[in-house]
Scaffold this active site. Structure first.
Site, short mmCIF file in Angstrom:
data_model
loop_
_atom_site.label_atom_id
_atom_site.label_comp_id
_atom_site.label_asym_id
_atom_site.label_seq_id
_atom_site.Cartn_x
_atom_site.Cartn_y
_atom_site.Cartn_z
N ASP A 8 0.82 -1.22 0.02
CA ASP A 8 0.07 0.04 0.08
C ASP A 8 1.02 1.39 0.07
O ASP A 8 2.08 1.09 -0.30
CB ASP A 8 -0.98 0.03 1.18
CG ASP A 8 -0.25 0.15 2.52
OD1 ASP A 8 1.05 0.02 2.55
OD2 ASP A 8 -1.00 0.25 3.68
N CYS A 65 3.21 -3.21 4.05
CA CYS A 65 2.35 -1.98 4.42
C CYS A 65 2.85 -1.43 5.58
O CYS A 65 4.28 -1.36 5.42
CB CYS A 65 0.92 -2.50 4.77
SG CYS A 65 0.88 -3.81 6.32
N GLY A 66 2.31 -0.79 6.35
CA GLY A 66 2.91 0.14 7.60
C GLY A 66 3.58 -0.97 8.65
O GLY A 66 4.76 -0.65 8.99
N THR A 67 2.71 -1.99 8.99
CA THR A 67 3.14 -2.64 9.97
C THR A 67 3.48 -4.32 9.46
O THR A 67 4.21 -5.04 10.01
CB THR A 67 2.05 -2.84 11.00
OG1 THR A 67 1.10 -3.72 10.22
CG2 THR A 67 2.01 -1.78 11.72
N GLY A 68 2.90 -4.64 8.20
CA GLY A 68 3.00 -5.99 7.57
C GLY A 68 1.96 -6.86 8.22
O GLY A 68 1.34 -7.73 7.77
N VAL A 69 1.03 -6.30 9.30
CA VAL A 69 0.00 -7.07 9.71
C VAL A 69 -1.22 -7.16 8.95
O VAL A 69 -1.76 -8.03 8.80
CB VAL A 69 -0.21 -6.35 11.16
CG1 VAL A 69 -1.64 -7.19 11.95
CG2 VAL A 69 1.11 -6.61 12.16
N GLY A 70 -1.64 -5.74 8.49
CA GLY A 70 -2.79 -5.79 7.85
C GLY A 70 -2.78 -6.72 6.35
O GLY A 70 -3.69 -7.44 5.90
N HIS A 98 9.43 -24.15 8.74
CA HIS A 98 8.28 -24.70 9.51
C HIS A 98 6.82 -24.71 9.13
O HIS A 98 5.92 -25.66 9.12
CB HIS A 98 8.28 -24.40 10.99
CG HIS A 98 9.54 -25.02 11.84
ND1 HIS A 98 9.52 -24.97 13.20
CD2 HIS A 98 10.63 -25.49 11.48
CE1 HIS A 98 10.57 -25.42 13.64
NE2 HIS A 98 11.25 -25.75 12.52
N ASN A 99 6.81 -23.70 8.44
CA ASN A 99 5.23 -23.34 8.11
C ASN A 99 4.71 -23.23 6.61
O ASN A 99 3.79 -23.03 6.51
CB ASN A 99 5.02 -21.66 8.75
CG ASN A 99 5.17 -21.54 10.18
OD1 ASN A 99 5.93 -20.75 10.66
ND2 ASN A 99 4.63 -22.23 11.11
N ARG A 109 7.13 0.78 8.64
CA ARG A 109 7.20 1.68 9.79
C ARG A 109 7.85 0.55 10.73
O ARG A 109 7.87 1.24 12.03
CB ARG A 109 5.72 2.00 10.06
CG ARG A 109 5.27 3.05 9.05
CD ARG A 109 3.79 3.40 9.43
NE ARG A 109 3.22 4.23 8.50
CZ ARG A 109 1.86 4.39 8.19
NH1 ARG A 109 1.02 3.55 8.97
NH2 ARG A 109 1.37 5.21 7.14
N ARG A 133 6.00 -34.13 11.07
CA ARG A 133 5.23 -33.28 11.91
C ARG A 133 4.70 -31.90 11.25
O ARG A 133 3.73 -31.46 11.38
CB ARG A 133 5.93 -32.96 13.30
CG ARG A 133 7.09 -32.12 13.34
CD ARG A 133 7.92 -32.01 14.42
NE ARG A 133 8.77 -31.20 14.71
CZ ARG A 133 10.18 -31.07 13.95
NH1 ARG A 133 10.30 -32.18 13.26
NH2 ARG A 133 11.03 -30.00 13.97
N HIS A 134 5.56 -31.56 10.37
CA HIS A 134 5.37 -29.98 9.77
C HIS A 134 4.21 -30.25 8.64
O HIS A 134 3.43 -29.39 8.78
CB HIS A 134 6.54 -29.43 9.18
CG HIS A 134 7.64 -29.09 10.24
ND1 HIS A 134 7.52 -28.49 11.05
CD2 HIS A 134 8.86 -29.37 10.19
CE1 HIS A 134 8.43 -28.37 11.87
NE2 HIS A 134 9.39 -28.90 11.32
C1 RB5 Z 1 -2.02 2.36 6.68
O1 RB5 Z 1 -1.85 3.57 7.37
C2 RB5 Z 1 -1.59 1.17 7.65
O2 RB5 Z 1 -2.78 1.25 8.30
C3 RB5 Z 1 -1.32 0.06 6.81
O3 RB5 Z 1 -0.28 0.40 6.05
C4 RB5 Z 1 -0.94 -1.03 7.73
O4 RB5 Z 1 -0.06 -0.97 8.38
C5 RB5 Z 1 -2.07 -1.90 8.24
O5 RB5 Z 1 -1.93 -2.97 8.67
#
Ligand code: RB5
Length: 147
Positions: A8, A65-70, A98-99, A109, A133-134
């Site tokens: 993004d 993305c910003g965190t990789g989480v989304g 493993h995964n 970020r 196991r994997h």
């Molecule tokens: C965008 O501001 C931010 O929310 C997105 O890049 C991401 O970090 C979401 O997980």
């Protein structure tokens, strides 16, 4: 090896850096955007890259993305995708061993360009350990996709 990449707006600069990194290593890179820093929605790019992996058109994926989480939450909605949000090389290596992760997600970020290169190298230079196991655990994850 074909690598599908996407980001993004928050991940755009790091994705651009990592694209050059991959091209210098002679990977076949398919860039699904975004192509500038205009605000956009990460699930759109997660879907494009995840579908490339699920359809067998790319071997591995990179999402930023910003965190990789989304990105990881969104990509993991696509059947057959195992996306790992990581911020250091050991987790990147183990996500392959493993995964059997097929997409690595990073946060621009969270990690700087050099650490991101190390993470990506660890992800690309390791394979699934393919032990009993994997395999059993991956099969259980696959079985959950219909839930
Ligand atoms: C965008 O501001 C931010 O929310 C997105 O890049 C991401 O970090 C979401 O997980």
């Amino acid at each position: 090896m074909i690598i599908a990449i996407g980001s993004d707006h928050a991940g755009f600069l790091l994705k651009t850096h990592l694209k050059e990194f991959l091209l210098n290593l002679q990977y076949d890179v398919r860039d699904f955007g975004t192509y500038d820093s205009t605000s956009t929605d990460y699930p759109d790019y997660a879907l494009l890259v995840a579908k490339e992996i699920a359809d067998g058109k790319a071997n591995l994926g990179l999402l930023v993305c910003g965190t990789g989480v989304g990105m990881s939450i969104a990509a993991n909605k696509v059947k057959g995708v195992r996306a790992a949000a990581v911020s250091e090389p050991s987790s990147a290596r183990l996500s392959r061993q493993h995964n059997n992760a097929n997409i690595v997600c990073m946060g621009a970020r969270v990690v700087g360009p050099e650490l991101a290169e190390d993470i990506l190298r660890a992800f690309l230079n390791n394979d699934f350990s393919n032990g009993e196991r994997h395999n059993r655990r991956i099969a259980k994850i696959s079985a959950m996709e219909g839930e």
